[in-house]
Design a protein around this motif. Structure first.
Motif, PDB file in Angstrom:
ATOM      1  N   GLN A   1       0.514  -1.165  -0.042  1.00  0.00           N
ATOM      2  CA  GLN A   1       0.329   0.247  -0.327  1.00  0.00           C
ATOM      3  C   GLN A   1       1.026   0.958   0.402  1.00  0.00           C
ATOM      4  O   GLN A   1       0.814   1.974  -1.041  1.00  0.00           O
ATOM      5  N   LEU A   2       2.131   1.392   0.892  1.00  0.00           N
ATOM      6  CA  LEU A   2       2.475   2.926   0.994  1.00  0.00           C
ATOM      7  C   LEU A   2       3.660   3.076  -0.004  1.00  0.00           C
ATOM      8  O   LEU A   2       3.849   3.865  -0.593  1.00  0.00           O
ATOM      9  N   MET A   3       4.253   1.408  -0.813  1.00  0.00           N
ATOM     10  CA  MET A   3       5.061   2.095  -2.483  1.00  0.00           C
ATOM     11  C   MET A   3       4.227   2.234  -3.525  1.00  0.00           C
ATOM     12  O   MET A   3       4.609   3.317  -3.898  1.00  0.00           O
ATOM     13  N   ASN A   4       2.593   1.834  -3.169  1.00  0.00           N
ATOM     14  CA  ASN A   4       1.956   2.170  -4.272  1.00  0.00           C
ATOM     15  C   ASN A   4       1.552   3.720  -4.070  1.00  0.00           C
ATOM     16  O   ASN A   4       1.175   4.536  -4.962  1.00  0.00           O
ATOM     17  N   GLU A   5       1.222   4.135  -3.079  1.00  0.00           N
ATOM     18  CA  GLU A   5       0.643   5.239  -2.630  1.00  0.00           C
ATOM     19  C   GLU A   5       2.114   6.807  -3.389  1.00  0.00           C
ATOM     20  O   GLU A   5       2.437   7.523  -3.674  1.00  0.00           O
ATOM     21  N   THR A   6       2.998   5.762  -2.729  1.00  0.00           N
ATOM     22  CA  THR A   6       4.291   6.045  -3.281  1.00  0.00           C
ATOM     23  C   THR A   6       4.993   6.495  -4.519  1.00  0.00           C
ATOM     24  O   THR A   6       5.345   7.901  -5.305  1.00  0.00           O
ATOM     25  N   ARG A   7       4.221   5.817  -5.510  1.00  0.00           N
ATOM     26  CA  ARG A   7       4.586   5.218  -6.795  1.00  0.00           C
ATOM     27  C   ARG A   7       3.394   6.088  -7.585  1.00  0.00           C
ATOM     28  O   ARG A   7       3.707   7.549  -8.446  1.00  0.00           O
ATOM     29  N   ARG A   8       2.185   6.217  -7.027  1.00  0.00           N
ATOM     30  CA  ARG A   8       1.227   7.573  -7.277  1.00  0.00           C
ATOM     31  C   ARG A   8       2.060   8.618  -7.012  1.00  0.00           C
ATOM     32  O   ARG A   8       1.435   9.132  -8.266  1.00  0.00           O
ATOM     33  N   LYS A   9       2.101   9.130  -6.524  1.00  0.00           N
ATOM     34  CA  LYS A   9       2.862  10.719  -6.134  1.00  0.00           C
ATOM     35  C   LYS A   9       3.841  10.947  -7.086  1.00  0.00           C
ATOM     36  O   LYS A   9       4.174  12.179  -8.151  1.00  0.00           O
ATOM     37  N   LYS A  10       3.983  10.018  -7.802  1.00  0.00           N
ATOM     38  CA  LYS A  10       5.575  10.072  -8.654  1.00  0.00           C
ATOM     39  C   LYS A  10       4.674   9.725  -9.656  1.00  0.00           C
ATOM     40  O   LYS A  10       4.832   9.996 -10.835  1.00  0.00           O
ATOM     41  N   GLY A  11       3.533   9.528 -10.480  1.00  0.00           N
ATOM     42  CA  GLY A  11       3.113   8.959 -11.570  1.00  0.00           C
ATOM     43  C   GLY A  11       3.230   8.491 -12.127  1.00  0.00           C
ATOM     44  O   GLY A  11       2.654   8.144 -13.402  1.00  0.00           O
TER      45      GLY A  11
END
Length: 201
Positions: free
Chosen positions: A62-72
């Protein structure tokens, strides 16, 4: 004042209120290894969330995907073969008390992935020694070599392993035709696709 100081490797703290962590990190991608030393802080809110973790692997996804989403970046999905490779490596590191991209049999991450039947075109591995997913993700973000893997555009799937405080994340994207050449130079037939999913362990 520091409540706790942790020394960690490859992607790698604790239950504290706005604490600071000294870390030693190492990551692998394209058979290249990078080591970095960083000082990372975690907020009181994150520390409290870390204490509540019941499923660390799910939380890290979940945290990794939240982080990736912020980078597009697109979210990573879990692949069962990558997960087996990651879990076995975390278990080995935990049993040996050693953090290393090299297995006790001399294997590297792409070899371990191939053993589980995953055909790899692009792959990378992040490791950590830490008590919670919050710390793991925070430290990987802080390290250029680790966040390069975390944010990688080529990676669409991930496997996450955890044993004790040892964490492994294997990022990959399978491509190609009916066969590929593996790390030993031998041709390998592509197996049927494994079921991938965005959540749940």
């Amino acid at each position: 004042m520091f409540n706790n100081i942790f020394t960690l490797q490859t992607p790698h703290a604790a239950t504290l209120m706005g604490s600071i962590c000294c870390v030693l990190l190492s990551s692998c991608a394209s058979n290249k290894k990078a080591d970095d030393a960083y000082v990372v802080s975690i907020s009181a809110a994150e520390s409290m969330e870390a204490k509540k973790e019941t499923n660390g692997k799910q939380k890290l996804l979940q945290l990794m995907n939240e982080t990736r989403r912020k980078k597009g970046r697109k979210p990573l999905t879990i692949d069962s073969r990558l997960s087996r490779a990651a879990q076995l490596h975390s278990q080995e590191m935990n049993s040996r008390g050693i953090m290393s991209h090299t297995g006790k049999d001399g294997s590297n991450f792409d070899t371990r992935i191939l053993r589980q039947g995953y055909p790899v075109s692009f792959s990378a591995e992040n490791l950590a020694r830490a008590p919670s997913a919050h710390w793991v993700n925070k430290m990987w973000i802080a390290s250029p070599s680790h966040n390069k893997n975390l944010y990688g555009k080529s990676y669409t799937q991930v496997g996450i392993g955890k044993a004790g405080k040892y964490w492994t994340a294997v990022y990959a994207e399978a491509k190609g035709g009916k066969s590929i050449t593996n790390s030993t130079g031998r041709s390998q037939t592509l197996p049927p696709p494994a079921i991938s999913y965005a959540g749940g362990f």
